[in-house]
Design an enzyme around this catalytic site. Structure first.
Site, PDB file in Angstrom:
ATOM      1  N   HIS A  77       9.151  27.723  12.396  1.00 54.22           N
ATOM      2  CA  HIS A  77       9.059  29.189  12.254  1.00 54.22           C
ATOM      3  C   HIS A  77      10.461  29.792  12.140  1.00 54.22           C
ATOM      4  CE1 HIS A  77       4.813  29.921  12.827  1.00 54.22           C
ATOM      5  NE2 HIS A  77       4.759  29.296  13.994  1.00 54.22           N
ATOM      6  N   HIS A  90       7.779  22.614  16.096  1.00 52.05           N
ATOM      7  CA  HIS A  90       6.894  23.640  15.525  1.00 52.05           C
ATOM      8  C   HIS A  90       7.592  25.012  15.495  1.00 52.05           C
ATOM      9  CE1 HIS A  90       2.832  25.492  14.842  1.00 52.05           C
ATOM     10  NE2 HIS A  90       3.428  26.521  15.431  1.00 52.05           N
ATOM     11  N   GLU A  91       8.106  25.432  16.647  1.00 51.04           N
ATOM     12  CA  GLU A  91       8.754  26.746  16.698  1.00 51.04           C
ATOM     13  C   GLU A  91      10.032  26.745  15.859  1.00 51.04           C
ATOM     14  OE1 GLU A  91       6.957  29.017  17.723  1.00 51.04           O
ATOM     15  OE2 GLU A  91       5.549  27.884  18.977  1.00 51.04           O
ATOM     16  N   GLU A 129       2.894  29.910   9.384  1.00 50.64           N
ATOM     17  CA  GLU A 129       2.328  28.710  10.022  1.00 50.64           C
ATOM     18  C   GLU A 129       2.491  27.489   9.119  1.00 50.64           C
ATOM     19  OE1 GLU A 129       0.931  27.585  13.738  1.00 50.64           O
ATOM     20  OE2 GLU A 129       1.631  29.537  13.014  1.00 50.64           O
TER      21      GLU A 129
END
Lengths: 498, 498
Positions: free
Chosen positions: B267, B263-264, B293
């Site tokens: 980003h 997830h990170e 997001e």
């Protein structure tokens, strides 16, 4: 404007100054420990920008106005010293034209990266034009700042206010004579320490665990600091409650990390134990490079390389170390970690030859600033002095004139602090011995009384006292190399059966 | 003043702005990953000071003068957007009186630490007075900024410019209906994934090694970033060449770290791949929280929780994982990591119930800002909505209204971005599928084509395009929840044999 409100405004400015300094320190710490490779370029811009903002604040008319209004008015001791210190900073900074300061900051940053390349390639010619400019700037700045006897004194003042070329030229030759005599006698001794017993694979995490245990015994507060890896170890204070240390691990030679950590821990204890009332003023840091080095060398040499320490901690060490040490007697181990042997690299030098490395640098930079020698001749002159002082000649400039970062950063006048610190440390030790039973304290494994003594006599004051005042107050005398010579003579006579 | 020189001066100011932002980001990163406990207090002052300096710059008359001179003059596209963006920042910032801004920054910092305490003690009453003040400030700011239909729109604009309450009130109920229908059918299914197969001791360094391997396959550049531990995982861009990610390791449950890192990483890929020509302008960052997001959720859900991914990477995973997984079939494993089960904590929620957590927060904060409910009633209202949307009631406020940091930081209008990002991601995936064979790419283990597609369509633009413009340009339509519903329906029908 009432005096109260002037002081409040001044304190506000000091808080801003402190904030810039913390941001700059964090940036430096990150650049030397964590930053990814590609982030360096942009980061240099950020450091340059913050340094400029800090410089603007410290040379602003508003800062000066507040200082003038406060100067001489009745106020508490801390404020008095803060005003005094700030006025000095203001005056020294203002003497450098803004444009020159900016150019110089950019040159420093550029020079450090060029130096890195030159060092890797062992090619002094790459670095030479930058070093020439750096020397020129420093000569100019020294002239702006002014001096009495020797232009080099103006630079020395940045690192060790109160100490002059005159003092160093008296003390260093004496020290040199004693050290070279000792080294000569050691060379003739039949005792030959065997450093090969120290070699062997010693995993990083075990070296780290041992180092942390020693740091804790020294009183380093891990809730107000941390330990990280780096290439060139350093300690850095972000504020009194965040003083970080770094070290380098060589898995084939534990000495780098273990002695290095104790050394940086000594610096950190100084910063962690400054009186809280100095927070948010420019006084909340070590008073000079020399006094700082006295703290790191005190712990590294008088504790870390001390026989009582190893007598009481060799078992602990062996718990962490590879099994080979089971076969090495304490005596052999102690001799090996104290082997005296001339070497090329300053930061790897033993206790005894270390000051000789410093003298070489001092003599060269003093001559450079006095225009007695030229930058282009440095490699040759360096090597000549190495032969003269240590009897060995560096194979390339990487192991010679290019080894230290200091000149690349424009730090002329800094090197003497290392030798001064060493002499100060021995002077402190001499007094401490009259008040404490150091031998028993080290043997007990609880080093708190030593740390407390140093805090009481040195740490707490921060910049409230100037370096020579601390020496005077603690030892009742001035800089005196005799204590260092006596310590080294006694220690090495015993090790080498002289 | 020639136009050229105005632009040069403007670029200089933007560089200063960028430098402050990098210093602030580094400070935040350090506070969340490295700072020793006792350093936090002083550091908060430093952050506050730097934020104030940045705010001063962004609201300075000089900034405005340069903007006015440049506005509308012919210049390149980047400068045009930089001026437009800066003018908007200037105008929004100027509407808040300086003194209120300062008070608010201090309140934020104080509230975050009080919230932490309140959360630990599960005692909302500690936090309530701070939250009341934060809500009041946000109402005031929203009024200063202005809005057309709903006061909450003024806050939404900070995170997702172009999206309004009107849009959300249309889209969210549709999405809610589809999701709750799906959850209901899943509850009736005879398929029951067994998450207990995922439990077992999985050492941190092995989880980390697997996560790093996946990050590299995603194209995360470790020379322009790094991975560290933290309590609340985040990604942060210091600049395009230094984009750091953090994760949290639970040695008894690998899902936190593995899915969190992906997830990170999503980003971070966004920030690392912004066009270099946007450097040193306010455009060199993600265009909105929602689009950001969309990138993290794209990778986390469409790659990390995807069957093709586990089909091709389960063996690799087992190399790092404890031996227990040798006994777990791919199907059982895949089902277990996709178990749908209402839970209290948003960041631990599954793909399907996650948007319901967002809607609860959206409805409550919208009502707060519209003065339709009071802060003191939040815990009760929160729990009622949990029962209504998810069928479960938090045992204490720690698992309820106190779980998220956002409101403590004054971030009202932020939560909807999470659900918007999820819908955007599904819209992007729908288009990507027409151009790429995602299944084959994921199976191949070389995810570069996916990253390149996202860079070409989203990343490179930074803030050159506004969020809704990106959606329009890539998908040829507006925000549309149907793609997300279709994806979830297909995926979970298959898993649960609906």
């Amino acid at each position: 404007m009432s005096n109260q409100s002037v002081e409040t405004q001044f304190r506000e400015l000091l808080k801003e100054q402190t904030a810039y300094k913390e941001a700059i320190s964090l940036t430096h710490w990150d650049m030397r420990t964590k930053i990814p490779k590609k982030g360096v370029e942009q980061r240099s811009e950020v450091v340059g920008f913050l340094a400029e903002k800090l410089h603007q604040l410290e040379t602003s008319d508003r800062f000066k106005e507040l200082l003038d209004e406060l100067n001489g008015t009745p106020t508490d001791d801390v404020m008095k010293r803060a005003v005094e210190e700030s006025l000095e900073t203001y005056e020294r900074n203002r003497k450098i034209p803004n444009e020159e300061f900016k150019q110089y900051v950019m040159l420093q940053s550029k020079s450090e990266s060029i130096w890195q390349e030159a060092r890797e390639k062992a090619d002094f010619s790459l670095f030479q034009p930058y070093l020439e400019k750096l020397v020129d700037y420093n000569k100019k700045f020294a002239t702006y700042w002014g001096y009495e006897d020797n232009i080099y004194d103006a630079l020395l003042h940045n690192y060790e206010p109160g100490v002059t070329t005159k003092t160093l030229d008296e003390v260093f030759p004496k020290l040199r004579k004693s050290l070279t005599d000792l080294v000569e006698r050691i060379n003739q001794s039949s005792v030959k320490p065997d450093p090969s017993v120290l070699q062997g694979h010693f995993p990083k995490q075990d070296q780290e665990a041992f180092s942390i245990e020693i740091l804790k015994k020294m009183g380093y507060d891990f809730e107000a600091g941390r330990l990280d890896d780096t290439i060139h170890p350093f300690a850095i204070s972000l504020n009194q409650n965040d003083v970080r240390i770094t070290t380098r691990y060589d898995e084939e030679d534990f000495r780098m990390a273990v002695f290095g950590t104790i050394h940086e821990g000594g610096h950190a204890l100084y910063e962690q134990n400054i009186d809280a009332k100095l927070a948010n003023t420019p006084l909340a840091t070590g008073t000079s490079m020399g006094i700082h080095e006295s703290q790191s060398l005190f712990w590294e040499n008088f504790l870390g390389r001390n026989k009582d320490f190893w007598q009481s901690h060799y078992e602990l060490f062996k718990n962490y170390a590879p099994t080979q040490f089971e076969q090495v007697s304490l005596d052999k181990f102690y001799q090996a970690v104290n082997e005296v042997k001339p070497s090329f690299i300053r930061i790897e030098a033993d206790e005894l030859t270390y000051p000789l490395h410093i003298m070489i640098r001092y003599e060269l930079e003093k001559a450079l600033i006095n225009s007695e020698i030229e930058v282009k001749d440095l490699p040759k002159l360096w090597n000549e002095k190495m032969v003269d002082y240590l009897g060995i000649e560096p194979p390339t400039d990487r192991e010679g004139v290019l080894q230290d970062i200091h000149w690349a950063g424009g730090d002329f006048g800094y090197f003497p602090s290392y030798a001064l610190g060493y002499m100060y440390a021995a002077q402190f030790k001499n007094v401490m011995e009259k008040e404490l039973n150091i031998k028993d304290i080290i043997a007990s494994g609880d080093f708190a009384p030593i740390r407390q003594w140093l805090t009481k006599n040195v740490h707490q004051y921060g910049k409230m006292k100037k370096p020579l005042q601390i020496i005077e107050d603690v030892t009742n005398e001035q800089l005196n190399p005799d204590y260092l010579v006596a310590y080294l003579t006694e220690k090495y006579s015993s090790i080498y059966s002289l």
